[in-house]
Motif scaffolding. Structure first.
Motif, PDB file in Angstrom:
ATOM      1  N   HIS A  88      43.480  27.690  21.074  1.00 39.89           N
ATOM      2  CA  HIS A  88      43.580  29.155  21.000  1.00 39.89           C
ATOM      3  C   HIS A  88      43.882  29.711  22.386  1.00 39.89           C
ATOM      4  O   HIS A  88      42.981  30.123  23.117  1.00 39.89           O
ATOM      5  CB  HIS A  88      42.293  29.760  20.436  1.00 39.89           C
ATOM      6  N   ARG A  89      45.166  29.694  22.727  1.00 37.78           N
ATOM      7  CA  ARG A  89      45.655  30.197  24.005  1.00 37.78           C
ATOM      8  C   ARG A  89      46.729  31.240  23.725  1.00 37.78           C
ATOM      9  O   ARG A  89      47.481  31.105  22.784  1.00 37.78           O
ATOM     10  CB  ARG A  89      46.249  29.083  24.847  1.00 37.78           C
ATOM     11  N   GLN A  90      46.788  32.244  24.579  1.00 40.72           N
ATOM     12  CA  GLN A  90      47.781  33.293  24.377  1.00 40.72           C
ATOM     13  C   GLN A  90      48.322  33.764  25.724  1.00 40.72           C
ATOM     14  O   GLN A  90      47.551  34.154  26.598  1.00 40.72           O
ATOM     15  CB  GLN A  90      47.148  34.484  23.649  1.00 40.72           C
ATOM     16  N   ALA A  91      49.630  33.711  25.884  1.00 37.11           N
ATOM     17  CA  ALA A  91      50.264  34.300  27.059  1.00 37.11           C
ATOM     18  C   ALA A  91      50.211  35.814  26.893  1.00 37.11           C
ATOM     19  O   ALA A  91      50.485  36.341  25.807  1.00 37.11           O
ATOM     20  CB  ALA A  91      51.705  33.831  27.179  1.00 37.11           C
ATOM     21  N   VAL A  92      49.808  36.514  27.941  1.00 36.00           N
ATOM     22  CA  VAL A  92      49.682  37.967  27.892  1.00 36.00           C
ATOM     23  C   VAL A  92      50.279  38.568  29.159  1.00 36.00           C
ATOM     24  O   VAL A  92      50.570  37.863  30.126  1.00 36.00           O
ATOM     25  CB  VAL A  92      48.200  38.406  27.737  1.00 36.00           C
ATOM     26  N   ASN A  93      50.429  39.855  29.140  1.00 35.63           N
ATOM     27  CA  ASN A  93      50.907  40.589  30.306  1.00 35.63           C
ATOM     28  C   ASN A  93      50.030  41.832  30.444  1.00 35.63           C
ATOM     29  O   ASN A  93      50.355  42.885  29.900  1.00 35.63           O
ATOM     30  CB  ASN A  93      52.378  40.952  30.147  1.00 35.63           C
ATOM     31  N   CYS A  94      48.891  41.666  31.127  1.00 37.79           N
ATOM     32  CA  CYS A  94      47.900  42.734  31.237  1.00 37.79           C
ATOM     33  C   CYS A  94      47.576  43.017  32.693  1.00 37.79           C
ATOM     34  O   CYS A  94      47.842  42.192  33.566  1.00 37.79           O
ATOM     35  CB  CYS A  94      46.600  42.333  30.542  1.00 37.79           C
ATOM     36  N   LYS A  95      46.940  44.143  32.906  1.00 41.92           N
ATOM     37  CA  LYS A  95      46.433  44.482  34.235  1.00 41.92           C
ATOM     38  C   LYS A  95      44.953  44.787  34.115  1.00 41.92           C
ATOM     39  O   LYS A  95      44.513  45.405  33.141  1.00 41.92           O
ATOM     40  CB  LYS A  95      47.181  45.679  34.802  1.00 41.92           C
ATOM     41  N   ALA A  96      44.195  44.312  35.112  1.00 42.45           N
ATOM     42  CA  ALA A  96      42.755  44.543  35.142  1.00 42.45           C
ATOM     43  C   ALA A  96      42.370  45.083  36.519  1.00 42.45           C
ATOM     44  O   ALA A  96      42.881  44.615  37.540  1.00 42.45           O
ATOM     45  CB  ALA A  96      42.003  43.253  34.852  1.00 42.45           C
ATOM     46  N   THR A  97      41.473  46.055  36.521  1.00 43.65           N
ATOM     47  CA  THR A  97      41.028  46.698  37.750  1.00 43.65           C
ATOM     48  C   THR A  97      39.631  46.232  38.114  1.00 43.65           C
ATOM     49  O   THR A  97      38.753  46.188  37.252  1.00 43.65           O
ATOM     50  CB  THR A  97      40.998  48.240  37.565  1.00 43.65           C
ATOM     51  N   VAL A  98      39.419  45.894  39.380  1.00 42.55           N
ATOM     52  CA  VAL A  98      38.086  45.522  39.859  1.00 42.55           C
ATOM     53  C   VAL A  98      37.204  46.765  39.787  1.00 42.55           C
ATOM     54  O   VAL A  98      37.524  47.800  40.379  1.00 42.55           O
ATOM     55  CB  VAL A  98      38.129  44.999  41.309  1.00 42.55           C
ATOM     56  N   THR A  99      36.094  46.667  39.023  1.00 44.20           N
ATOM     57  CA  THR A  99      35.194  47.817  38.910  1.00 44.20           C
ATOM     58  C   THR A  99      33.921  47.657  39.725  1.00 44.20           C
ATOM     59  O   THR A  99      33.339  48.636  40.154  1.00 44.20           O
ATOM     60  CB  THR A  99      34.808  48.078  37.440  1.00 44.20           C
ATOM     61  N   ARG A 100      33.485  46.405  39.904  1.00 39.33           N
ATOM     62  CA  ARG A 100      32.307  46.191  40.751  1.00 39.33           C
ATOM     63  C   ARG A 100      32.218  44.746  41.184  1.00 39.33           C
ATOM     64  O   ARG A 100      32.731  43.851  40.531  1.00 39.33           O
ATOM     65  CB  ARG A 100      31.022  46.633  40.064  1.00 39.33           C
ATOM     66  N   ILE A 101      31.558  44.566  42.305  1.00 42.06           N
ATOM     67  CA  ILE A 101      31.282  43.250  42.874  1.00 42.06           C
ATOM     68  C   ILE A 101      29.785  43.032  42.725  1.00 42.06           C
ATOM     69  O   ILE A 101      28.996  43.904  43.080  1.00 42.06           O
ATOM     70  CB  ILE A 101      31.648  43.204  44.371  1.00 42.06           C
ATOM     71  N   ILE A 102      29.381  41.894  42.204  1.00 43.51           N
ATOM     72  CA  ILE A 102      27.960  41.588  42.084  1.00 43.51           C
ATOM     73  C   ILE A 102      27.620  40.646  43.234  1.00 43.51           C
ATOM     74  O   ILE A 102      27.903  39.447  43.177  1.00 43.51           O
ATOM     75  CB  ILE A 102      27.605  40.990  40.706  1.00 43.51           C
ATOM     76  N   LEU A 103      27.074  41.222  44.284  1.00 41.16           N
ATOM     77  CA  LEU A 103      26.785  40.464  45.495  1.00 41.16           C
ATOM     78  C   LEU A 103      25.716  39.415  45.237  1.00 41.16           C
ATOM     79  O   LEU A 103      24.786  39.634  44.474  1.00 41.16           O
ATOM     80  CB  LEU A 103      26.328  41.410  46.611  1.00 41.16           C
ATOM     81  N   GLY A 104      25.841  38.272  45.867  1.00 41.86           N
ATOM     82  CA  GLY A 104      24.871  37.197  45.736  1.00 41.86           C
ATOM     83  C   GLY A 104      25.043  36.361  44.482  1.00 41.86           C
ATOM     84  O   GLY A 104      24.397  35.342  44.332  1.00 41.86           O
ATOM     85  N   LYS A 105      25.883  36.789  43.552  1.00 39.19           N
ATOM     86  CA  LYS A 105      26.101  36.038  42.313  1.00 39.19           C
ATOM     87  C   LYS A 105      27.530  35.534  42.191  1.00 39.19           C
ATOM     88  O   LYS A 105      27.873  34.893  41.218  1.00 39.19           O
ATOM     89  CB  LYS A 105      25.767  36.903  41.099  1.00 39.19           C
ATOM     90  N   ASN A 106      28.386  35.877  43.149  1.00 38.91           N
ATOM     91  CA  ASN A 106      29.772  35.433  43.131  1.00 38.91           C
ATOM     92  C   ASN A 106      30.471  35.857  41.835  1.00 38.91           C
ATOM     93  O   ASN A 106      31.197  35.083  41.219  1.00 38.91           O
ATOM     94  CB  ASN A 106      29.845  33.914  43.321  1.00 38.91           C
ATOM     95  N   GLN A 107      30.185  37.096  41.400  1.00 35.82           N
ATOM     96  CA  GLN A 107      30.774  37.631  40.175  1.00 35.82           C
ATOM     97  C   GLN A 107      31.543  38.914  40.473  1.00 35.82           C
ATOM     98  O   GLN A 107      31.174  39.662  41.372  1.00 35.82           O
ATOM     99  CB  GLN A 107      29.696  37.963  39.149  1.00 35.82           C
TER     100      GLN A 107
END
Length: 120
Positions: free
Chosen positions: A70-89
């Motif tokens: 179940h793989r799908q090629a897409v063409n999307c854009k995503a915006t960084v909304t927050r950085i979770i410090l100390g969790k590398n997320q």
């Protein structure tokens, strides 16, 4: 100098779409592969994001998957909304979802129900 911060600890999120942990999605973003902690039609949170993109940066998502068949090629854009410090997320919101991505995420939501019912 770019500043990084976490907003999640200080205010609640006004999320329109409920986030799911299953099925665990993988995606290719900016040419690198990531696994999600959780996801929805509105966005996702990834782990093992080396380097810290600034909040507001827009990255291109080119593939979504939840297993090898179940793989799908897409063409999307995503915006960084927050950085979770100390969790590398890093949390992202979808800025643009193409039709293929929307259909794939809807199918993944349905697949999630089959996973939950088989675990019950």
């Amino acid at each position: 100098m770019v500043k990084f911060f976490t907003v999640g600890k200080y205010r609640s999120h006004n999320r329109k779409d409920r986030r799911f942990e299953l099925p665990r999605l993988s995606l290719v973003m900016a040419g690198k592969s990531f696994q999600t902690y959780d996801w929805s039609l509105g966005g996702f949170r990834v782990r093992d994001f080396t380097g810290r993109p600034p909040v507001g940066e827009v990255l291109k998502v080119t593939e979504l998957s939840y297993d090898p068949s179940h793989r799908q090629a897409v063409n999307c854009k995503a915006t960084v909304t927050r950085i979770i410090l100390g969790k590398n997320q890093v949390a992202f919101s979808f800025k643009e979802l193409d039709e293929a991505a929307f259909s794939f995420l809807e199918a993944a939501s349905i697949h999630r129900l089959s996973i939950l019912s088989s675990n019950a």
